[in-house]
Design an enzyme around this catalytic site. Structure first.
Site, PDB file in Angstrom:
ATOM      1  N   CYS A   1      -4.732  -4.102  -7.925  1.00  0.00           N
ATOM      2  CA  CYS A   1      -3.681  -3.398  -7.183  1.00  0.00           C
ATOM      3  C   CYS A   1      -3.197  -2.239  -8.044  1.00  0.00           C
ATOM      4  CB  CYS A   1      -2.537  -4.359  -6.875  1.00  0.00           C
ATOM      5  SG  CYS A   1      -1.036  -3.529  -6.318  1.00  0.00           S
TER       6      CYS A   1
ATOM      7  N   CYS B   1       0.374  -2.662  -9.367  1.00  0.00           N
ATOM      8  CA  CYS B   1       0.475  -3.661 -10.437  1.00  0.00           C
ATOM      9  C   CYS B   1      -0.030  -3.072 -11.751  1.00  0.00           C
ATOM     10  CB  CYS B   1      -0.311  -4.919 -10.067  1.00  0.00           C
ATOM     11  SG  CYS B   1       0.548  -5.978  -8.882  1.00  0.00           S
TER      12      CYS B   1
ATOM     13  N   ASP C   1       5.513   9.902  -6.841  1.00  0.00           N
ATOM     14  CA  ASP C   1       4.256   9.805  -6.089  1.00  0.00           C
ATOM     15  C   ASP C   1       3.277  10.857  -6.599  1.00  0.00           C
ATOM     16  OD1 ASP C   1       3.530   8.499  -3.036  1.00  0.00           O
ATOM     17  OD2 ASP C   1       2.287  10.148  -3.783  1.00  0.00           O
TER      18      ASP C   1
ATOM     19  N   ASN D   1       5.757   2.189   4.740  1.00  0.00           N
ATOM     20  CA  ASN D   1       4.645   2.051   5.672  1.00  0.00           C
ATOM     21  C   ASN D   1       4.207   0.599   5.716  1.00  0.00           C
ATOM     22  OD1 ASN D   1       4.422   4.806   6.404  1.00  0.00           O
ATOM     23  ND2 ASN D   1       3.409   5.239   4.456  1.00  0.00           N
TER      24      ASN D   1
ATOM     25  N   GLY E   1      -0.539   3.772   8.299  1.00  0.00           N
ATOM     26  CA  GLY E   1      -1.294   4.446   7.244  1.00  0.00           C
ATOM     27  C   GLY E   1      -1.062   3.863   5.873  1.00  0.00           C
TER      28      GLY E   1
ATOM     29  N   THR F   1      -1.726   2.399   2.491  1.00  0.00           N
ATOM     30  CA  THR F   1      -2.951   2.402   1.684  1.00  0.00           C
ATOM     31  C   THR F   1      -2.858   1.473   0.480  1.00  0.00           C
ATOM     32  OG1 THR F   1      -2.168   4.313   0.425  1.00  0.00           O
ATOM     33  CG2 THR F   1      -3.581   4.768   2.328  1.00  0.00           C
TER      34      THR F   1
ATOM     35  N   HIS G   1       1.061  -3.345  -1.653  1.00  0.00           N
ATOM     36  CA  HIS G   1       2.107  -3.852  -2.551  1.00  0.00           C
ATOM     37  C   HIS G   1       3.379  -3.180  -2.034  1.00  0.00           C
ATOM     38  CE1 HIS G   1       3.448  -4.574  -7.029  1.00  0.00           C
ATOM     39  NE2 HIS G   1       4.521  -4.263  -6.303  1.00  0.00           N
TER      40      HIS G   1
ATOM     41  N   HIS H   1       6.333  -1.118  -1.024  1.00  0.00           N
ATOM     42  CA  HIS H   1       6.900   0.040  -1.714  1.00  0.00           C
ATOM     43  C   HIS H   1       7.706   0.875  -0.742  1.00  0.00           C
ATOM     44  CE1 HIS H   1       2.888   1.183  -0.224  1.00  0.00           C
ATOM     45  NE2 HIS H   1       3.370   2.402  -0.038  1.00  0.00           N
TER      46      HIS H   1
ATOM     47  N   HIS I   1       9.022   4.723  -0.107  1.00  0.00           N
ATOM     48  CA  HIS I   1       8.954   6.151  -0.424  1.00  0.00           C
ATOM     49  C   HIS I   1      10.367   6.725  -0.317  1.00  0.00           C
ATOM     50  CE1 HIS I   1       4.479   6.686   0.301  1.00  0.00           C
ATOM     51  NE2 HIS I   1       4.677   5.557   0.968  1.00  0.00           N
TER      52      HIS I   1
HETATM   53  P1  AMP Z   1       1.275   4.208   1.500  1.00  0.00           P
HETATM   54  O1  AMP Z   1       0.500   5.081   2.453  1.00  0.00           O
HETATM   55  O2  AMP Z   1       2.666   3.977   1.996  1.00  0.00           O
HETATM   56  O3  AMP Z   1       0.539   2.935   1.159  1.00  0.00           O
HETATM   57  O4  AMP Z   1       1.462   5.087   0.215  1.00  0.00           O
HETATM   58  C1  AMP Z   1       0.910   4.847  -1.029  1.00  0.00           C
HETATM   59  C2  AMP Z   1       1.367   5.997  -1.884  1.00  0.00           C
HETATM   60  O5  AMP Z   1       0.993   5.724  -3.209  1.00  0.00           O
HETATM   61  C3  AMP Z   1       0.761   7.356  -1.501  1.00  0.00           C
HETATM   62  O6  AMP Z   1       1.806   8.273  -1.195  1.00  0.00           O
HETATM   63  C4  AMP Z   1      -0.003   7.769  -2.765  1.00  0.00           C
HETATM   64  O7  AMP Z   1       0.056   9.153  -3.034  1.00  0.00           O
HETATM   65  C5  AMP Z   1       0.694   6.946  -3.845  1.00  0.00           C
HETATM   66  N1  AMP Z   1      -0.125   6.662  -5.009  1.00  0.00           N
HETATM   67  C6  AMP Z   1      -1.369   6.129  -5.019  1.00  0.00           C
HETATM   68  N2  AMP Z   1      -1.821   6.015  -6.298  1.00  0.00           N
HETATM   69  C7  AMP Z   1      -0.814   6.485  -7.085  1.00  0.00           C
HETATM   70  C8  AMP Z   1      -0.666   6.641  -8.494  1.00  0.00           C
HETATM   71  N3  AMP Z   1      -1.637   6.289  -9.356  1.00  0.00           N
HETATM   72  N4  AMP Z   1       0.487   7.164  -8.968  1.00  0.00           N
HETATM   73  C9  AMP Z   1       1.464   7.531  -8.114  1.00  0.00           C
HETATM   74  N5  AMP Z   1       1.390   7.395  -6.778  1.00  0.00           N
HETATM   75  C10 AMP Z   1       0.265   6.889  -6.266  1.00  0.00           C
HETATM   76 ZN    ZN Z   2       0.530  -5.064  -6.780  1.00  0.00          ZN
END
Ligand code: AMP
Ligand code: ZN
Length: 112
Positions: free
Chosen positions: A3, A6, A29, A86, A92, A94, A97, A99, A101
Protein backbone atom coordinates in the site's frame (compact mmCIF):
# COMPACT_ATOMS: atom_id res chain seq x y z
CA UNK A 1 1.40 -4.68 2.82
CA UNK A 2 1.57 -3.38 -0.71
CA UNK A 3 0.00 0.00 0.00
CA UNK A 4 1.61 3.25 -1.12
CA UNK A 5 0.27 5.19 1.87
CA UNK A 6 1.49 2.58 4.37
CA UNK A 7 4.92 2.87 2.72
CA UNK A 8 4.80 6.67 3.01
CA UNK A 9 3.85 6.45 6.69
CA UNK A 10 6.68 3.94 7.27
CA UNK A 11 9.13 6.30 5.54
CA UNK A 12 9.83 3.80 2.75
CA UNK A 13 8.52 6.24 0.12
CA UNK A 14 9.38 9.94 0.53
CA UNK A 15 6.63 12.48 1.09
CA UNK A 16 6.25 16.17 1.83
CA UNK A 17 5.00 15.73 5.37
CA UNK A 18 2.75 18.39 6.87
CA UNK A 19 1.78 16.82 10.16
CA UNK A 20 2.01 13.58 12.12
CA UNK A 21 0.71 12.29 15.43
CA UNK A 22 0.00 8.85 16.84
CA UNK A 23 -3.20 8.47 14.80
CA UNK A 24 -2.78 10.36 11.54
CA UNK A 25 -0.28 11.42 8.90
CA UNK A 26 -0.74 14.40 6.56
CA UNK A 27 1.28 15.10 3.42
CA UNK A 28 1.04 16.98 0.13
CA UNK A 29 -0.53 15.17 -2.83
CA UNK A 30 2.04 14.33 -5.50
CA UNK A 31 -0.37 15.42 -8.26
CA UNK A 32 -2.00 18.55 -6.87
CA UNK A 33 -5.48 19.31 -8.21
CA UNK A 34 -5.53 22.78 -6.56
CA UNK A 35 -2.92 25.35 -5.43
CA UNK A 36 -2.97 23.62 -2.02
CA UNK A 37 -3.73 19.89 -2.03
CA UNK A 38 -2.85 17.62 0.83
CA UNK A 39 -4.03 14.27 2.17
CA UNK A 40 -4.84 13.24 5.72
CA UNK A 41 -4.76 9.50 6.38
CA UNK A 42 -5.08 7.26 9.43
CA UNK A 43 -1.69 5.74 10.25
CA UNK A 44 -3.17 2.29 10.61
CA UNK A 45 -4.47 0.61 7.49
CA UNK A 46 -7.72 -0.22 9.23
CA UNK A 47 -10.13 1.05 6.60
CA UNK A 48 -9.98 0.89 2.83
CA UNK A 49 -12.50 3.66 2.41
CA UNK A 50 -15.33 5.44 4.18
CA UNK A 51 -17.57 2.55 3.12
CA UNK A 52 -16.07 0.53 5.99
CA UNK A 53 -16.58 3.14 8.70
CA UNK A 54 -18.28 1.80 11.85
CA UNK A 55 -19.45 3.57 14.99
CA UNK A 56 -16.19 2.50 16.68
CA UNK A 57 -14.23 4.72 14.27
CA UNK A 58 -16.00 7.89 15.43
CA UNK A 59 -13.01 9.13 17.46
CA UNK A 60 -10.60 8.56 14.56
CA UNK A 61 -12.81 10.32 12.02
CA UNK A 62 -13.45 13.19 14.43
CA UNK A 63 -9.72 13.53 15.05
CA UNK A 64 -9.02 13.60 11.32
CA UNK A 65 -11.46 16.49 10.86
CA UNK A 66 -9.91 18.36 13.77
CA UNK A 67 -6.45 17.94 12.19
CA UNK A 68 -7.86 19.14 8.85
CA UNK A 69 -9.27 22.29 10.48
CA UNK A 70 -5.95 23.00 12.22
CA UNK A 71 -3.89 22.47 9.06
CA UNK A 72 -6.27 24.64 7.02
CA UNK A 73 -5.77 27.45 9.54
CA UNK A 74 -2.01 26.90 9.56
CA UNK A 75 -1.87 27.01 5.75
CA UNK A 76 -4.08 30.12 5.71
CA UNK A 77 -6.94 28.59 3.75
CA UNK A 78 -9.19 31.30 5.16
CA UNK A 79 -10.90 31.72 1.79
CA UNK A 80 -12.27 28.22 2.05
CA UNK A 81 -11.37 24.70 1.11
CA UNK A 82 -12.91 21.39 0.11
CA UNK A 83 -12.59 18.03 1.89
CA UNK A 84 -13.09 15.01 -0.37
CA UNK A 85 -12.90 11.29 0.22
CA UNK A 86 -13.22 9.04 -2.80
CA UNK A 87 -15.00 5.81 -2.06
CA UNK A 88 -14.79 2.99 -4.58
CA UNK A 89 -14.40 2.64 -8.31
CA UNK A 90 -17.07 5.07 -9.49
CA UNK A 91 -15.45 7.83 -7.42
CA UNK A 92 -12.07 7.02 -8.97
CA UNK A 93 -10.45 5.78 -5.76
CA UNK A 94 -6.93 4.59 -6.60
CA UNK A 95 -5.40 4.00 -3.17
CA UNK A 96 -7.32 1.58 -0.96
CA UNK A 97 -6.28 3.18 2.35
CA UNK A 98 -8.84 5.65 3.75
CA UNK A 99 -7.74 9.21 3.00
CA UNK A 100 -9.19 12.70 2.94
CA UNK A 101 -8.15 15.17 0.25
CA UNK A 102 -8.02 18.82 1.31
CA UNK A 103 -8.11 21.25 -1.62
CA UNK A 104 -7.86 25.02 -1.47
CA UNK A 105 -5.70 28.05 -2.08
CA UNK A 106 -8.07 29.62 -4.62
CA UNK A 107 -11.51 29.22 -6.13
CA UNK A 108 -12.24 25.55 -6.87
CA UNK A 109 -14.21 24.26 -9.83
CA UNK A 110 -17.70 22.86 -9.52
CA UNK A 111 -17.98 19.36 -8.09
CA UNK A 112 -18.71 16.38 -10.30
P1 AMP B 1 -7.77 8.69 -4.69
O1 AMP B 1 -8.16 8.83 -6.13
O2 AMP B 1 -8.74 9.38 -3.79
O3 AMP B 1 -7.51 7.25 -4.30
O4 AMP B 1 -6.45 9.53 -4.55
C1 AMP B 1 -5.19 9.04 -4.28
C2 AMP B 1 -4.29 10.25 -4.29
O5 AMP B 1 -3.02 9.85 -3.84
C3 AMP B 1 -4.11 10.89 -5.68
O6 AMP B 1 -4.52 12.25 -5.63
C4 AMP B 1 -2.60 10.76 -5.93
O7 AMP B 1 -2.05 11.87 -6.60
C5 AMP B 1 -2.05 10.62 -4.51
N1 AMP B 1 -0.78 9.92 -4.43
C6 AMP B 1 -0.48 8.71 -4.96
N2 AMP B 1 0.81 8.38 -4.68
C7 AMP B 1 1.30 9.42 -3.94
C8 AMP B 1 2.57 9.68 -3.35
N3 AMP B 1 3.60 8.82 -3.46
N4 AMP B 1 2.73 10.84 -2.67
C9 AMP B 1 1.71 11.72 -2.57
N5 AMP B 1 0.49 11.52 -3.09
C10 AMP B 1 0.28 10.39 -3.78
ZN1 ZN C 1 -2.19 1.40 3.73
Amino acid sequence: MDCVFCKIIAGEIPSKKLYEDDMVYAFYDIEPAAPVHFLVVPKEHVLESCAQVQEEHAALIGHIFHVIAQLARQLDLAGGYRVVTNCGADAGQTVQHLHFHVLGGGPLGAMA
